[in-house]
Design an enzyme around this catalytic site. Structure first.
Site, short mmCIF file in Angstrom:
data_model
loop_
_atom_site.label_atom_id
_atom_site.label_comp_id
_atom_site.label_asym_id
_atom_site.label_seq_id
_atom_site.Cartn_x
_atom_site.Cartn_y
_atom_site.Cartn_z
N LYS A 24 56.06 30.42 38.57
CA LYS A 24 56.13 30.54 37.13
C LYS A 24 57.34 31.35 36.68
O LYS A 24 57.79 31.26 35.54
CB LYS A 24 54.85 31.25 36.62
CG LYS A 24 53.57 30.54 36.89
CD LYS A 24 52.41 31.44 36.40
CE LYS A 24 51.09 30.93 36.86
NZ LYS A 24 50.00 31.90 36.60
N GLY A 25 57.84 32.19 37.57
CA GLY A 25 58.81 33.22 37.19
C GLY A 25 60.04 32.74 36.44
O GLY A 25 60.56 33.43 35.57
N GLU A 36 66.02 29.68 39.95
CA GLU A 36 65.02 30.67 40.35
C GLU A 36 65.21 31.95 39.53
O GLU A 36 66.31 32.23 39.06
CB GLU A 36 65.21 30.91 41.87
CG GLU A 36 64.39 31.96 42.53
CD GLU A 36 62.89 31.75 42.51
OE1 GLU A 36 62.33 31.57 41.42
OE2 GLU A 36 62.28 31.81 43.59
N ASP A 37 64.13 32.71 39.36
CA ASP A 37 64.24 33.95 38.60
C ASP A 37 64.89 35.06 39.41
O ASP A 37 65.84 35.70 38.97
CB ASP A 37 62.84 34.40 38.10
CG ASP A 37 61.81 34.51 39.22
OD1 ASP A 37 62.11 34.11 40.38
OD2 ASP A 37 60.68 34.97 38.95
N ASP A 76 64.69 38.02 46.44
CA ASP A 76 64.37 39.34 46.99
C ASP A 76 64.67 39.27 48.50
O ASP A 76 65.82 39.42 48.90
CB ASP A 76 62.90 39.59 46.65
CG ASP A 76 62.38 40.92 47.11
OD1 ASP A 76 63.19 41.84 47.29
OD2 ASP A 76 61.16 41.08 47.28
N LYS A 117 68.29 40.81 44.29
CA LYS A 117 68.01 42.13 44.89
C LYS A 117 68.61 42.12 46.29
O LYS A 117 67.90 42.05 47.29
CB LYS A 117 66.49 42.28 45.04
CG LYS A 117 65.83 43.18 44.05
CD LYS A 117 64.37 43.37 44.47
CE LYS A 117 63.48 43.42 43.27
NZ LYS A 117 62.06 43.56 43.64
N ASP A 165 56.61 38.84 36.62
CA ASP A 165 55.28 39.39 36.38
C ASP A 165 54.89 40.49 37.35
O ASP A 165 55.48 40.67 38.41
CB ASP A 165 54.24 38.28 36.53
CG ASP A 165 54.03 37.92 38.01
OD1 ASP A 165 55.03 37.65 38.70
OD2 ASP A 165 52.88 37.94 38.47
N ARG A 207 55.01 38.70 31.69
CA ARG A 207 55.99 37.60 31.75
C ARG A 207 56.62 37.33 30.38
O ARG A 207 57.73 36.83 30.29
CB ARG A 207 55.33 36.30 32.22
CG ARG A 207 54.90 36.30 33.66
CD ARG A 207 54.55 34.87 34.08
NE ARG A 207 53.77 34.83 35.31
CZ ARG A 207 54.27 34.82 36.54
NH1 ARG A 207 55.56 34.88 36.72
NH2 ARG A 207 53.49 34.76 37.59
P1 IMP Z 1 61.44 36.47 48.16
O1 IMP Z 1 60.79 35.34 48.88
O2 IMP Z 1 61.14 37.79 48.84
O3 IMP Z 1 62.93 36.29 47.94
O4 IMP Z 1 60.73 36.61 46.77
C1 IMP Z 1 61.05 35.85 45.71
C2 IMP Z 1 59.94 35.73 44.70
O5 IMP Z 1 59.17 36.93 44.58
C3 IMP Z 1 60.56 35.52 43.36
O6 IMP Z 1 60.64 34.16 43.07
C4 IMP Z 1 59.64 36.26 42.41
O7 IMP Z 1 58.70 35.37 41.88
C5 IMP Z 1 58.99 37.32 43.24
N1 IMP Z 1 59.62 38.65 43.03
C6 IMP Z 1 60.50 39.30 43.82
N2 IMP Z 1 60.88 40.48 43.31
C7 IMP Z 1 60.22 40.59 42.14
C8 IMP Z 1 60.20 41.60 41.10
O8 IMP Z 1 60.88 42.65 41.14
N3 IMP Z 1 59.40 41.34 40.04
C9 IMP Z 1 58.65 40.20 39.93
N4 IMP Z 1 58.65 39.23 40.86
C10 IMP Z 1 59.41 39.43 41.95
MG MG Z 2 60.08 33.10 41.48
#
Ligand code: IMP
Ligand code: MG
Length: 173
Positions: A40-41, A95-96, A99, A127, A155, A161
């Site tokens: 949803k992000g 993508e939002d 991380d 990040k 979120d 959101r």
């Molecule tokens: P990754 O797989 O660790 O790169 O995580 C990515 C997903 O985690 C993103 O698409 C977000 O939906 C969620 N996410 C990562 N960091 C944050 C944050 O600081 N706030 C909210 N959602 C986050």
């Molecule tokens: Mg996301």
């Protein structure tokens, strides 16, 4: 949990989204694309940026989750897959936030298996210091510190959101 003051204001987000859209429109000039939003992000970022993209684009979504509270579980669940056929097409994955990179890496592999003509990634927030998966991002809005953020689609347990800006989430006290 309390929401701090904006880390990125409405105006800062708007300005950067415009710049990204301009860059994307230049790069894809003369081509048609399909923009795929990661729900949803990315819903707010997606709707703002596609309005400004100056090449014809189809729209599709993937609905995925990997987070539990404020930690990535590393286990990605696809709730809804794309509906369009992307074979031979130019895909822009929107993508939002990236991380660890695990989610985007997984989605990239999954979409590449469907043999698109090209695949590029556009994310609003990066990040970078948290990255564990090696993934190349084509368009990045902002590099941000390792803090948990909410608002503008992001979120905490499905809340916040709808905030129009992006803020750091803090533990109370
Ligand atoms: P990754 O797989 O660790 O790169 O995580 C990515 C997903 O985690 C993103 O698409 C977000 O939906 C969620 N996410 C990562 N960091 C944050 C944050 O600081 N706030 C909210 N959602 C986050
Ligand atoms: Mg996301």
């Amino acid at each position: 949990m309390v929401v701090g003051k904006p880390l990125l204001t409405v105006l800062q987000i708007q300005d950067r989204v415009k710049e990204l859209a301009r860059e994307i429109s230049t790069d894809y000039k003369g081509k048609e694309i399909i923009s795929i939003g990661v729900l949803k992000g990315a819903f707010m970022f997606f709707s703002d940026i596609v309005k400004l993209i100056q090449v014809p684009t189809d729209i599709d979504f993937l609905n995925v989750s990997s987070y539990s509270k404020t930690e990535s579980t590393g286990k990605i669940k696809i709730h809804t897959d794309i509906r369009e056929d992307i074979r031979g097409r130019h895909v822009l994955l929107i993508e939002d936030i990236i991380d660890t990179g695990i989610t985007i890496n997984y989605l990239k592999k999954k979409l590449l298996a469907k043999k698109p003509a090209s695949l590029r990634i556009c994310c609003l927030l990066d990040k970078k210091e948290r990255r564990t998966a090696d993934v190349e991002i084509d368009y990045t809005g902002f590099e941000i510190p390792d803090k948990y953020l909410v608002g503008y689609g992001l979120d905490y347990e499905n809340k916040f959101r709808n905030l129009p800006y992006i803020a750091i989430l803090k533990k109370r006290g």
